[in-house]
Design an enzyme around this catalytic site. Structure first.
Site, PDB file in Angstrom:
ATOM      1  CG  ASP A 172      -1.885   1.007   1.198  1.00 17.41           C
ATOM      2  OD1 ASP A 172      -1.659   2.244   0.692  1.00 17.41           O
ATOM      3  OD2 ASP A 172      -3.162   0.909   1.543  1.00 17.41           O
ATOM      4  CB  ALA A 232     -11.301  -5.483  -3.697  1.00 15.01           C
ATOM      5  NE  ARG A 233     -16.988  -2.118  -5.554  1.00 10.76           N
ATOM      6  CZ  ARG A 233     -17.279  -2.273  -4.163  1.00 10.76           C
ATOM      7  NH1 ARG A 233     -17.006  -2.934  -3.607  1.00 10.76           N
ATOM      8  NH2 ARG A 233     -18.033  -1.119  -3.662  1.00 10.76           N
ATOM      9  CG  ASP A 257     -17.720 -11.212  -1.044  1.00  9.16           C
ATOM     10  OD1 ASP A 257     -18.857 -11.915  -0.830  1.00  9.16           O
ATOM     11  OD2 ASP A 257     -17.726 -10.269  -0.361  1.00  9.16           O
ATOM     12  CD  GLU A 262     -21.229  -8.084  -7.457  1.00  6.47           C
ATOM     13  OE1 GLU A 262     -22.031  -7.265  -7.094  1.00  6.47           O
ATOM     14  OE2 GLU A 262     -20.037  -8.321  -7.066  1.00  6.47           O
ATOM     15  CG  HIS A 281     -20.312  -7.665  -3.462  1.00  3.89           C
ATOM     16  ND1 HIS A 281     -19.825  -7.124  -4.694  1.00  3.89           N
ATOM     17  CD2 HIS A 281     -19.679  -7.132  -2.428  1.00  3.89           C
ATOM     18  CE1 HIS A 281     -19.353  -6.080  -4.349  1.00  3.89           C
ATOM     19  NE2 HIS A 281     -19.121  -6.186  -3.080  1.00  3.89           N
ATOM     20  N   GLY A 283     -19.381  -9.663   1.844  1.00  6.34           N
ATOM     21  CA  GLY A 283     -18.279  -9.316   2.673  1.00  6.34           C
ATOM     22  C   GLY A 283     -18.869  -8.460   3.918  1.00  6.34           C
ATOM     23  CB  ALA A 284     -20.166  -5.042   3.943  1.00  2.00           C
TER      24      ALA A 284
END
Length: 319
Positions: A172, A232-233, A257, A262, A281, A283-284
Site C-alpha cells: 500500500d 474488493a471489486r 466475493d 452480479e 458479495h 463481505g459487509a
C-alpha cells in the site's frame, strides 16, 4: 415528506436504522429489483430527495432524472459506481461510510482462509452426498498473509491474522507506518508480496486504476500452493487468468466475493473448479455492519437537512 430512495438491499432493515428513519418521518423507497438493470430507480427517482446507493451505478443520466435530489450517499465504502464529478457538477454532496464494515469484511477474509486451508466446501459436499472423502489440509499459523490495501479493512485483517500466528506483509503506497510497526506488518511492493505470500487478500478500490490488477503476469509470481482472495471489486482480478492458473496447478486456490457482473455468469470455468469458493458479495453483510452503515447514512442525511456539510462528504471542497 422527505423521500429516501435506496438501491441497497440491507439499508434500513437491521438494528436501529428503521426506527431512526421512522422517527424522522422519512419515506423509504426500495429499488432493489434484480430483474431490472437499475433496480427500479428510473421509476421512482423523480420524487427522491436523497439517493442511498448500493451496487447500482449512479451516472449523469441517473442524476438528470432526479430533479429533487439533494445528496448521494453510499451505503458502504467503495464509490467506484458513483460518478462523483457528475454529482459535483449537479451540486450534490457525495458521502460514504468508511470503517463501518471493516470488521465484517476482515472476518470473511479469515473465513475464506480457513475454508481454503481445510477444504471446507469439498468436505461439506462429500458428507451431504453420502461420501466420506477426508482431505489433509494445512494450518494458518506460521503462514504468510499478503494484504493488498492496508486501509480500514486491511488493518483489521492484519490484527486478526497476527492473532492466528501468521506473518503479515502488505502492499500500500499510503500505508500507516505506525500501525505497520506496532503490528509487525512488513510493507513491500506488490510483486514482492505476491512471491512471498501463502494467502493474498485484496482490499483495494475498484475502477479503471485497479482494473486487472491481478492478471496472468502477476499470478505467475505467486507460489503454486498460494491462494488468492478477492474481497474488493470484480474488475480487480482477471478471472480468466485465475481459472487458467487453477486448472494448470499454478495457483493453490481462490476465494471470490466480488464480480464484474452480479450475479455472475456461472458458466465460467472457475465456478466448477474444486479449489475455488464463492460468496455473493457478502463481505459487509453482517447485522452489525449493516446497522453501522445505515446509522452513518441517517446521521449524514440529518446533518444535510440541518444545513451543514457531513464530515464524510467526499466532494465538499468542490461544491
Amino acid at each position: 415528506m422527505t423521500v429516501i430512495l435506496t438501491t441497497s438491499p440491507g439499508f434500513g432493515k437491521f438494528g436501529r436504522v428503521a426506527e431512526a428513519i421512522a422517527q424522522n418521518g422519512w419515506e423509504l423507497v426500495r429499488c432493489t429489483d434484480t430483474s431490472l438493470p437499475d433496480g427500479g430507480v428510473s421509476a421512482e427517482i423523480a420524487r427522491a430527495d436523497y439517493l442511498v446507493v448500493g451496487l447500482v451505478a449512479v451516472t449523469a443520466g441517473t442524476l438528470a432524472q432526479g430533479k429533487n435530489l439533494k445528496a448521494v450517499l453510499k451505503h458502504g465504502v467503495g464509490v467506484d459506481n458513483i460518478d462523483i464529478p457528475a454529482c459535483t457538477a449537479a451540486g450534490l454532496p457525495v458521502t460514504n461510510t468508511p470503517g463501518a464494515n471493516a470488521d465484517a469484511v476482515a472476518e470473511l477474509a479469515v473465513g475464506f482462509m480457513f475454508g481454503l486451508a481445510r477444504n471446507m466446501a469439498a468436505g461439506h459436499a462429500s458428507v451431504v452426498s453420502g461420501g466420506w472423502a477426508r482431505q489433509v489440509g494445512t494450518q494458518l499459523g506460521g503462514k504468510v498473509l499478503g494484504i493488498v490495501g492496508l486501509g480500514n479493512i486491511g488493518r483489521r485483517l492484519a490484527r486478526l491474522a497476527r492473532g492466528l500466528g501468521m506473518r503479515v506483509v502488505a502492499s500500500d503506497p499510503h500505508a500507516d507506518a505506525a500501525f505497520a510497526k506496532e503490528w509487525q506488518v512488513e510493507i513491500m511492493p506488490l510483486e514482492a508480496l505476491l512471491a512471498e505470500a501463502d494467502y493474498v487478500s485484496l482490499h483495494v478500490f475498484g475502477g479503471a486504476d485497479n482494473a486487472a490488477l491481478i492478471d496472468a503476469r502477476k499470478l505467475a509470481l505467486m507460489k503454486p500452493t498460494a491462494c488468492l482472495m478477492n474481497l474488493a471489486r470484480g474488475e480487480v482480478v482477471d478471472l480468466d487468468a485465475v481459472a487458467e492458473a487453477l486448472t494448470a496447478g499454478r495457483l493453490g486456490g481462490a476465494a471470490i466475493d466480488a464480480y464484474v457482473t452480479e450475479p455472475p455468469n456461472t458458466s465460467h470455468p472457475i465456478f466448477s473448479h474444486p479449489r475455488a469458493i464463492f460468496m455473493p458479495h457478502s463481505g459487509a453483510d453482517t447485522r452489525e455492519a449493516v446497522e453501522n452503515m445505515g446509522l452513518m447514512v441517517v446521521e449524514d442525511i440529518a446533518t444535510l437537512q440541518a444545513g451543514r456539510m457531513p464530515a464524510r462528504c467526499l466532494n465538499a471542497k468542490d461544491l
